[in-house]
Motif scaffolding. Structure first.
Motif, PDB file in Angstrom:
ATOM      1  N   ILE A  78      11.513 -11.254 -11.473  1.00 26.95           N
ATOM      2  CA  ILE A  78      12.160 -10.679 -10.291  1.00 26.95           C
ATOM      3  C   ILE A  78      13.501 -10.080 -10.686  1.00 26.95           C
ATOM      4  CG2 ILE A  78      13.049 -11.116  -7.979  1.00 26.95           C
ATOM      5  CD1 ILE A  78      11.131 -13.434  -7.754  1.00 26.95           C
ATOM      6  N   TRP A  79      13.676  -8.817 -10.341  1.00 26.52           N
ATOM      7  CA  TRP A  79      14.928  -8.107 -10.607  1.00 26.52           C
ATOM      8  C   TRP A  79      15.692  -7.934  -9.303  1.00 26.52           C
ATOM      9  CZ3 TRP A  79      16.747  -6.340 -15.342  1.00 26.52           C
ATOM     10  CH2 TRP A  79      15.849  -6.434 -16.417  1.00 26.52           C
ATOM     11  N   LEU A  80      16.973  -8.284  -9.316  1.00 28.49           N
ATOM     12  CA  LEU A  80      17.838  -8.050  -8.161  1.00 28.49           C
ATOM     13  C   LEU A  80      18.684  -6.811  -8.416  1.00 28.49           C
ATOM     14  CD1 LEU A  80      19.078  -8.907  -5.444  1.00 28.49           C
ATOM     15  CD2 LEU A  80      20.720 -10.291  -6.756  1.00 28.49           C
ATOM     16  N   GLN A  95      25.738 -15.793  -9.784  1.00 34.09           N
ATOM     17  CA  GLN A  95      25.562 -17.234  -9.995  1.00 34.09           C
ATOM     18  C   GLN A  95      24.355 -17.768  -9.229  1.00 34.09           C
ATOM     19  OE1 GLN A  95      28.107 -20.221  -7.962  1.00 34.09           O
ATOM     20  NE2 GLN A  95      28.779 -20.782 -10.034  1.00 34.09           N
ATOM     21  N   LYS A  96      24.273 -17.456  -7.946  1.00 36.45           N
ATOM     22  CA  LYS A  96      23.195 -18.007  -7.112  1.00 36.45           C
ATOM     23  C   LYS A  96      21.845 -17.365  -7.429  1.00 36.45           C
ATOM     24  CE  LYS A  96      26.113 -20.716  -5.388  1.00 36.45           C
ATOM     25  NZ  LYS A  96      26.177 -22.074  -5.998  1.00 36.45           N
ATOM     26  N   ALA A  97      21.845 -16.089  -7.769  1.00 36.97           N
ATOM     27  CA  ALA A  97      20.590 -15.427  -8.133  1.00 36.97           C
ATOM     28  C   ALA A  97      19.995 -16.054  -9.391  1.00 36.97           C
ATOM     29  CB  ALA A  97      20.825 -13.934  -8.342  1.00 36.97           C
ATOM     30  N   VAL A  98      20.843 -16.371 -10.357  1.00 37.04           N
ATOM     31  CA  VAL A  98      20.370 -17.016 -11.593  1.00 37.04           C
ATOM     32  C   VAL A  98      19.816 -18.400 -11.279  1.00 37.04           C
ATOM     33  CG1 VAL A  98      21.076 -17.965 -13.826  1.00 37.04           C
ATOM     34  CG2 VAL A  98      21.867 -15.696 -13.128  1.00 37.04           C
ATOM     35  N   GLU A  99      20.497 -19.154 -10.436  1.00 35.37           N
ATOM     36  CA  GLU A  99      20.015 -20.483 -10.055  1.00 35.37           C
ATOM     37  C   GLU A  99      18.642 -20.405  -9.391  1.00 35.37           C
ATOM     38  OE1 GLU A  99      22.817 -22.664  -7.690  1.00 35.37           O
ATOM     39  OE2 GLU A  99      24.489 -22.183  -9.006  1.00 35.37           O
ATOM     40  N   LEU A 100      18.402 -19.333  -8.651  1.00 41.99           N
ATOM     41  CA  LEU A 100      17.142 -19.180  -7.916  1.00 41.99           C
ATOM     42  C   LEU A 100      16.017 -18.599  -8.768  1.00 41.99           C
ATOM     43  CD1 LEU A 100      18.603 -17.956  -4.523  1.00 41.99           C
ATOM     44  CD2 LEU A 100      17.330 -20.070  -4.889  1.00 41.99           C
ATOM     45  N   GLY A 101      16.319 -18.228 -10.014  1.00 46.76           N
ATOM     46  CA  GLY A 101      15.256 -17.817 -10.922  1.00 46.76           C
ATOM     47  C   GLY A 101      15.135 -16.340 -11.198  1.00 46.76           C
ATOM     48  N   VAL A 102      16.142 -15.538 -10.831  1.00 55.64           N
ATOM     49  CA  VAL A 102      16.067 -14.098 -11.078  1.00 55.64           C
ATOM     50  C   VAL A 102      15.912 -13.821 -12.573  1.00 55.64           C
ATOM     51  CG1 VAL A 102      18.528 -13.580 -11.424  1.00 55.64           C
ATOM     52  CG2 VAL A 102      17.067 -11.907 -10.280  1.00 55.64           C
ATOM     53  N   TYR A 103      15.180 -12.773 -12.913  1.00 53.42           N
ATOM     54  CA  TYR A 103      14.954 -12.411 -14.316  1.00 53.42           C
ATOM     55  C   TYR A 103      16.049 -11.482 -14.832  1.00 53.42           C
ATOM     56  CZ  TYR A 103      12.625 -10.722 -18.527  1.00 53.42           C
ATOM     57  OH  TYR A 103      12.332 -10.395 -19.831  1.00 53.42           O
ATOM     58  N   SER A 192       5.613  -8.054 -11.268  1.00 54.04           N
ATOM     59  CA  SER A 192       7.063  -7.868 -11.340  1.00 54.04           C
ATOM     60  C   SER A 192       7.560  -7.341 -10.002  1.00 54.04           C
ATOM     61  CB  SER A 192       7.422  -6.886 -12.459  1.00 54.04           C
ATOM     62  OG  SER A 192       6.712  -5.665 -12.305  1.00 54.04           O
ATOM     63  N   VAL A 193       8.741  -7.820  -9.599  1.00 50.60           N
ATOM     64  CA  VAL A 193       9.265  -7.512  -8.265  1.00 50.60           C
ATOM     65  C   VAL A 193      10.722  -7.071  -8.362  1.00 50.60           C
ATOM     66  CG1 VAL A 193       9.627  -8.372  -5.926  1.00 50.60           C
ATOM     67  CG2 VAL A 193       7.747  -9.301  -7.306  1.00 50.60           C
ATOM     68  N   GLY A 194      11.063  -6.032  -7.625  1.00 55.49           N
ATOM     69  CA  GLY A 194      12.443  -5.591  -7.503  1.00 55.49           C
ATOM     70  C   GLY A 194      12.924  -5.777  -6.077  1.00 55.49           C
ATOM     71  N   ILE A 195      14.175  -6.210  -5.911  1.00 56.73           N
ATOM     72  CA  ILE A 195      14.780  -6.364  -4.589  1.00 56.73           C
ATOM     73  C   ILE A 195      16.034  -5.496  -4.557  1.00 56.73           C
ATOM     74  CG2 ILE A 195      15.790  -7.963  -2.926  1.00 56.73           C
ATOM     75  CD1 ILE A 195      14.388 -10.229  -4.527  1.00 56.73           C
ATOM     76  N   PHE A 196      16.087  -4.541  -3.643  1.00 58.60           N
ATOM     77  CA  PHE A 196      17.253  -3.675  -3.507  1.00 58.60           C
ATOM     78  C   PHE A 196      18.094  -4.129  -2.315  1.00 58.60           C
ATOM     79  CE2 PHE A 196      15.297  -0.968  -6.545  1.00 58.60           C
ATOM     80  CZ  PHE A 196      16.286  -0.094  -7.012  1.00 58.60           C
ATOM     81  N   ALA A 231      21.917 -11.589   1.756  1.00 59.52           N
ATOM     82  CA  ALA A 231      20.595 -10.950   1.830  1.00 59.52           C
ATOM     83  C   ALA A 231      19.777 -11.139   0.551  1.00 59.52           C
ATOM     84  CB  ALA A 231      20.756  -9.463   2.126  1.00 59.52           C
ATOM     85  N   GLY A 232      20.400 -10.939  -0.606  1.00 55.79           N
ATOM     86  CA  GLY A 232      19.674 -11.088  -1.865  1.00 55.79           C
ATOM     87  C   GLY A 232      19.274 -12.531  -2.116  1.00 55.79           C
ATOM     88  N   ILE A 233      20.186 -13.457  -1.817  1.00 55.23           N
ATOM     89  CA  ILE A 233      19.905 -14.877  -2.014  1.00 55.23           C
ATOM     90  C   ILE A 233      18.759 -15.312  -1.096  1.00 55.23           C
ATOM     91  CG2 ILE A 233      20.867 -17.193  -1.681  1.00 55.23           C
ATOM     92  CD1 ILE A 233      23.586 -16.008  -2.542  1.00 55.23           C
ATOM     93  N   THR A 234      18.763 -14.800   0.135  1.00 61.94           N
ATOM     94  CA  THR A 234      17.693 -15.127   1.084  1.00 61.94           C
ATOM     95  C   THR A 234      16.346 -14.622   0.589  1.00 61.94           C
ATOM     96  OG1 THR A 234      19.228 -15.062   2.961  1.00 61.94           O
ATOM     97  CG2 THR A 234      16.885 -14.795   3.451  1.00 61.94           C
ATOM     98  N   THR A 235      16.312 -13.378   0.144  1.00 63.48           N
ATOM     99  CA  THR A 235      15.054 -12.791  -0.331  1.00 63.48           C
ATOM    100  C   THR A 235      14.546 -13.516  -1.564  1.00 63.48           C
ATOM    101  OG1 THR A 235      15.896 -10.655   0.460  1.00 63.48           O
ATOM    102  CG2 THR A 235      13.900 -10.617  -0.867  1.00 63.48           C
ATOM    103  N   LEU A 236      15.444 -13.838  -2.487  1.00 68.59           N
ATOM    104  CA  LEU A 236      15.051 -14.578  -3.682  1.00 68.59           C
ATOM    105  C   LEU A 236      14.510 -15.968  -3.329  1.00 68.59           C
ATOM    106  CD1 LEU A 236      17.933 -13.646  -6.137  1.00 68.59           C
ATOM    107  CD2 LEU A 236      15.496 -13.422  -6.624  1.00 68.59           C
ATOM    108  N   SER A 237      15.129 -16.608  -2.358  1.00 65.09           N
ATOM    109  CA  SER A 237      14.665 -17.936  -1.947  1.00 65.09           C
ATOM    110  C   SER A 237      13.251 -17.872  -1.392  1.00 65.09           C
ATOM    111  CB  SER A 237      15.609 -18.522  -0.891  1.00 65.09           C
ATOM    112  OG  SER A 237      16.912 -18.675  -1.394  1.00 65.09           O
ATOM    113  N   ILE A 238      12.984 -16.861  -0.568  1.00 62.91           N
ATOM    114  CA  ILE A 238      11.646 -16.691   0.006  1.00 62.91           C
ATOM    115  C   ILE A 238      10.618 -16.448  -1.093  1.00 62.91           C
ATOM    116  CG2 ILE A 238      10.225 -15.170   1.448  1.00 62.91           C
ATOM    117  CD1 ILE A 238      12.804 -14.682   3.122  1.00 62.91           C
TER     118      ILE A 238
END
Length: 249
Positions: A78-80, A95-103, A192-196, A231-238
């Motif tokens: 997953i790319w943010l 920091q939070k995106a990495v904790e949630l598993g972003v690539y 693979s997933v991208g979140i804008f 918004a990004g943290i929410t989407t990554l969590s989902i």
């Protein structure tokens, strides 16, 4: 237990010779002594339970006691893609995106981005954000350190994302939670997933059109307007929840 990352070349037989700033942190900040245990990841999925043998110059010499495969990564990359926010918000986002598993994380300048960085400032920011990503990866027990790319234009970010299987754009004017649920539920492990995510002022309508032309799908995150750092943290969590549940079904 303290967790560090090592370059694969530092693993030599039954020892790891740790180098870089982590050695100073281990020796002078944490004051770790001979005999103490640490965990080390080599960024390729291998994890090592080690014991400190001692310090030699600018190296920490670690004895490998056990080697395992580290299974902490999401089943999809997953790319943010984050529109530049104001102040220090990007540090929290990384920091939070990495904790949630972003690539990986791709900062970009959108039309409504207040922050404008020249090449020199962008380079310094990227170094800072990468250091935060490393610290978050160590804290959360990641098997790799997500890459924070240099700041791009919006067009460059869309070009970067075009090879991804799915591109999502949370957009405050988008409606239809059922449609969003169907889109997310259709994402399978391995894709693979991208979140804008837009900056504080959101995306302009023209930018949403550009995203659609690049294959992106606008989605809603509910009835409330979320801050850019939410918004990004929410989407990554989902996505994290959905993908890890799909993997065990």
């Amino acid at each position: 237990m303290q967790h560090f990352f090592a370059d694969r070349s530092w693993v030599q037989g039954d020892k790891i010779r740790l180098e870089g700033s982590d050695v100073n942190h281990m020796k002078n900040v944490l004051r770790m002594k001979e005999g103490e245990e640490v965990q080390v990841s080599d960024g390729t999925g291998n994890a090592y339970l080690c014991q400190i043998e001692g310090y030699e110059g600018n190296q920490a010499v670690l004895k490998i006691r056990e080697k395992t495969e580290k299974d902490t990564e999401l089943p999809s990359k997953i790319w943010l893609f984050q529109g530049l926010p104001k102040g220090d918000k990007m540090e929290l986002i990384v920091q939070k995106a990495v904790e949630l598993g972003v690539y990986g994380i791709v900062p970009f300048a959108a039309k409504r981005s207040v922050v404008r960085l020249d090449e020199k400032k962008a380079g310094k920011k990227q170094i800072r954000w990468q250091a935060i990503a490393k610290g978050a990866a160590e804290q959360s027990g990641r098997g790799l350190i997500p890459e924070v790319e240099i700041v791009k234009t919006y067009a460059e970010a869309l070009e970067f994302a075009k090879e991804l299987d799915v591109i999502l754009v949370p957009y405050e004017l988008e409606e239809g939670m059922k449609a969003t649920m169907s889109i997310i539920e259709a994402i399978r492990p391995g894709q693979s997933v991208g979140i804008f995510i837009g900056p504080e002022g959101g995306f302009e309508e023209q930018e949403i059109g550009q995203a659609r032309n690049a294959g992106a799908v606008p989605v809603t995150l509910g009835r409330r307007i979320l801050r850019t750092e939410t918004a990004g943290i929410t989407t990554l969590s989902i996505l994290m929840y959905h993908l890890e549940c799909a993997e065990v079904q």
